[in-house]
Design a protein around this motif. Structure first.
Motif, PDB file in Angstrom:
ATOM      1  N   ARG A 198       7.987  -0.730  11.360  1.00  0.00           N
ATOM      2  CA  ARG A 198       8.862  -1.910  11.258  1.00  0.00           C
ATOM      3  C   ARG A 198       8.079  -3.226  11.280  1.00  0.00           C
ATOM      4  NH1 ARG A 198      12.603   0.752   8.999  1.00  0.00           N
ATOM      5  NH2 ARG A 198      13.974   1.963  10.303  1.00  0.00           N
ATOM      6  N   THR A 199       6.824  -3.173  10.842  1.00  0.00           N
ATOM      7  CA  THR A 199       6.002  -4.379  10.738  1.00  0.00           C
ATOM      8  C   THR A 199       5.956  -4.829   9.282  1.00  0.00           C
ATOM      9  OG1 THR A 199       4.017  -3.018  10.509  1.00  0.00           O
ATOM     10  CG2 THR A 199       4.560  -3.787  12.733  1.00  0.00           C
ATOM     11  N   PRO A 200       5.660  -6.111   9.038  1.00  0.00           N
ATOM     12  CA  PRO A 200       5.618  -6.611   7.658  1.00  0.00           C
ATOM     13  C   PRO A 200       4.572  -5.884   6.812  1.00  0.00           C
ATOM     14  CG  PRO A 200       5.607  -8.424   9.217  1.00  0.00           C
ATOM     15  CD  PRO A 200       5.428  -7.162  10.018  1.00  0.00           C
ATOM     16  N   LEU A 201       4.850  -5.829   5.533  1.00  0.00           N
ATOM     17  CA  LEU A 201       3.927  -5.240   4.568  1.00  0.00           C
ATOM     18  C   LEU A 201       3.213  -6.353   3.819  1.00  0.00           C
ATOM     19  CD1 LEU A 201       6.335  -2.551   3.135  1.00  0.00           C
ATOM     20  CD2 LEU A 201       4.399  -2.126   4.653  1.00  0.00           C
ATOM     21  N   ARG A 202       2.016  -6.056   3.357  1.00  0.00           N
ATOM     22  CA  ARG A 202       1.314  -7.020   2.497  1.00  0.00           C
ATOM     23  C   ARG A 202       1.116  -6.391   1.123  1.00  0.00           C
ATOM     24  NH1 ARG A 202      -4.050  -5.708   1.865  1.00  0.00           N
ATOM     25  NH2 ARG A 202      -4.830  -4.340   3.506  1.00  0.00           N
ATOM     26  N   PRO A 237       8.312 -13.004  -4.007  1.00  0.00           N
ATOM     27  CA  PRO A 237       8.036 -13.439  -2.632  1.00  0.00           C
ATOM     28  C   PRO A 237       9.236 -13.280  -1.700  1.00  0.00           C
ATOM     29  CG  PRO A 237       7.195 -15.045  -4.189  1.00  0.00           C
ATOM     30  CD  PRO A 237       7.988 -14.029  -4.981  1.00  0.00           C
ATOM     31  N   TRP A 238      10.433 -13.520  -2.199  1.00  0.00           N
ATOM     32  CA  TRP A 238      11.641 -13.363  -1.384  1.00  0.00           C
ATOM     33  C   TRP A 238      11.757 -11.922  -0.892  1.00  0.00           C
ATOM     34  CZ3 TRP A 238      16.005 -10.347  -1.569  1.00  0.00           C
ATOM     35  CH2 TRP A 238      17.069 -10.745  -0.755  1.00  0.00           C
ATOM     36  N   LEU A 239      11.526 -10.963  -1.788  1.00  0.00           N
ATOM     37  CA  LEU A 239      11.596  -9.549  -1.432  1.00  0.00           C
ATOM     38  C   LEU A 239      10.475  -9.176  -0.476  1.00  0.00           C
ATOM     39  CD1 LEU A 239      12.838  -6.732  -1.827  1.00  0.00           C
ATOM     40  CD2 LEU A 239      11.345  -6.468  -3.815  1.00  0.00           C
ATOM     41  N   LEU A 240       9.277  -9.629  -0.753  1.00  0.00           N
ATOM     42  CA  LEU A 240       8.129  -9.289   0.079  1.00  0.00           C
ATOM     43  C   LEU A 240       8.308  -9.772   1.519  1.00  0.00           C
ATOM     44  CD1 LEU A 240       5.413  -7.923   0.129  1.00  0.00           C
ATOM     45  CD2 LEU A 240       4.381 -10.058  -0.639  1.00  0.00           C
ATOM     46  N   GLU A 241       8.958 -10.900   1.711  1.00  0.00           N
ATOM     47  CA  GLU A 241       9.202 -11.410   3.061  1.00  0.00           C
ATOM     48  C   GLU A 241      10.130 -10.495   3.864  1.00  0.00           C
ATOM     49  OE1 GLU A 241      10.759 -15.352   3.043  1.00  0.00           O
ATOM     50  OE2 GLU A 241       9.005 -16.173   2.030  1.00  0.00           O
ATOM     51  N   GLY A 250      -1.775  -2.336  -6.607  1.00  0.00           N
ATOM     52  CA  GLY A 250      -0.356  -2.212  -6.939  1.00  0.00           C
ATOM     53  C   GLY A 250       0.419  -1.480  -5.870  1.00  0.00           C
ATOM     54  N   GLU A 251       0.053  -1.756  -4.602  1.00  0.00           N
ATOM     55  CA  GLU A 251       0.680  -1.062  -3.475  1.00  0.00           C
ATOM     56  C   GLU A 251       1.096  -2.056  -2.399  1.00  0.00           C
ATOM     57  OE1 GLU A 251      -1.868   3.026  -3.271  1.00  0.00           O
ATOM     58  OE2 GLU A 251      -2.813   1.235  -2.439  1.00  0.00           O
ATOM     59  N   LEU A 252       2.027  -1.612  -1.581  1.00  0.00           N
ATOM     60  CA  LEU A 252       2.393  -2.350  -0.373  1.00  0.00           C
ATOM     61  C   LEU A 252       1.668  -1.684   0.785  1.00  0.00           C
ATOM     62  CD1 LEU A 252       6.155  -2.773  -1.101  1.00  0.00           C
ATOM     63  CD2 LEU A 252       4.520  -4.629  -0.783  1.00  0.00           C
ATOM     64  N   VAL A 253       0.976  -2.489   1.578  1.00  0.00           N
ATOM     65  CA  VAL A 253       0.128  -1.949   2.631  1.00  0.00           C
ATOM     66  C   VAL A 253       0.695  -2.277   4.005  1.00  0.00           C
ATOM     67  CG1 VAL A 253      -2.182  -2.040   3.644  1.00  0.00           C
ATOM     68  CG2 VAL A 253      -1.901  -2.113   1.154  1.00  0.00           C
ATOM     69  N   SER A 254       0.737  -1.256   4.846  1.00  0.00           N
ATOM     70  CA  SER A 254       1.069  -1.427   6.254  1.00  0.00           C
ATOM     71  C   SER A 254      -0.234  -1.300   7.029  1.00  0.00           C
ATOM     72  CB  SER A 254       2.055  -0.355   6.726  1.00  0.00           C
ATOM     73  OG  SER A 254       2.173  -0.411   8.134  1.00  0.00           O
ATOM     74  N   ASP A 255      -0.743  -2.435   7.499  1.00  0.00           N
ATOM     75  CA  ASP A 255      -1.983  -2.402   8.274  1.00  0.00           C
ATOM     76  C   ASP A 255      -1.759  -1.700   9.609  1.00  0.00           C
ATOM     77  OD1 ASP A 255      -3.698  -3.770   6.417  1.00  0.00           O
ATOM     78  OD2 ASP A 255      -2.618  -5.603   6.899  1.00  0.00           O
ATOM     79  N   ALA A 256      -0.576  -1.860  10.187  1.00  0.00           N
ATOM     80  CA  ALA A 256      -0.277  -1.246  11.484  1.00  0.00           C
ATOM     81  C   ALA A 256      -0.266   0.281  11.392  1.00  0.00           C
ATOM     82  CB  ALA A 256       1.061  -1.747  12.013  1.00  0.00           C
ATOM     83  N   ALA A 257       0.300   0.822  10.327  1.00  0.00           N
ATOM     84  CA  ALA A 257       0.386   2.277  10.168  1.00  0.00           C
ATOM     85  C   ALA A 257      -0.785   2.848   9.385  1.00  0.00           C
ATOM     86  CB  ALA A 257       1.695   2.649   9.466  1.00  0.00           C
ATOM     87  N   ARG A 258      -1.608   1.966   8.797  1.00  0.00           N
ATOM     88  CA  ARG A 258      -2.726   2.394   7.941  1.00  0.00           C
ATOM     89  C   ARG A 258      -2.233   3.256   6.784  1.00  0.00           C
ATOM     90  NH1 ARG A 258      -6.500  -0.409   7.658  1.00  0.00           N
ATOM     91  NH2 ARG A 258      -7.899   1.233   7.039  1.00  0.00           N
TER      92      ARG A 258
END
Length: 58
Positions: free
Chosen positions: A18-22, A6-10, A28-36
């Motif tokens: 430059r928006t947060p990832l979920r 969680p520390w890294l994900l934040e 097993g992926e990090l998703v950028s909703d802003a960039a799709r």
């Protein structure tokens, strides 16, 4: 794959927007909703390269 620290994900952001990832645990992926885009995580290491990301379906 288990959840990312969680520390890294934040602190991780999309290199394109430059928006947060979920964290998508099922894929097993990090998703950028802003960039799709979805960034892979290989051996527990996020690969935050735009060229390595895959586009999300519309």
């Amino acid at each position: 794959m288990s959840a990312l620290d969680p520390w890294l994900l934040e602190r991780l952001v999309c290199p394109l927007t430059r928006t947060p990832l979920r964290w998508d645990e099922a894929a097993g992926e990090l998703v950028s909703d802003a960039a799709r885009l979805a960034y892979p995580v290989r051996d527990g290491v996020p690969v935050l390269l735009i060229d390595a990301a895959r586009p999300l379906a519309a």
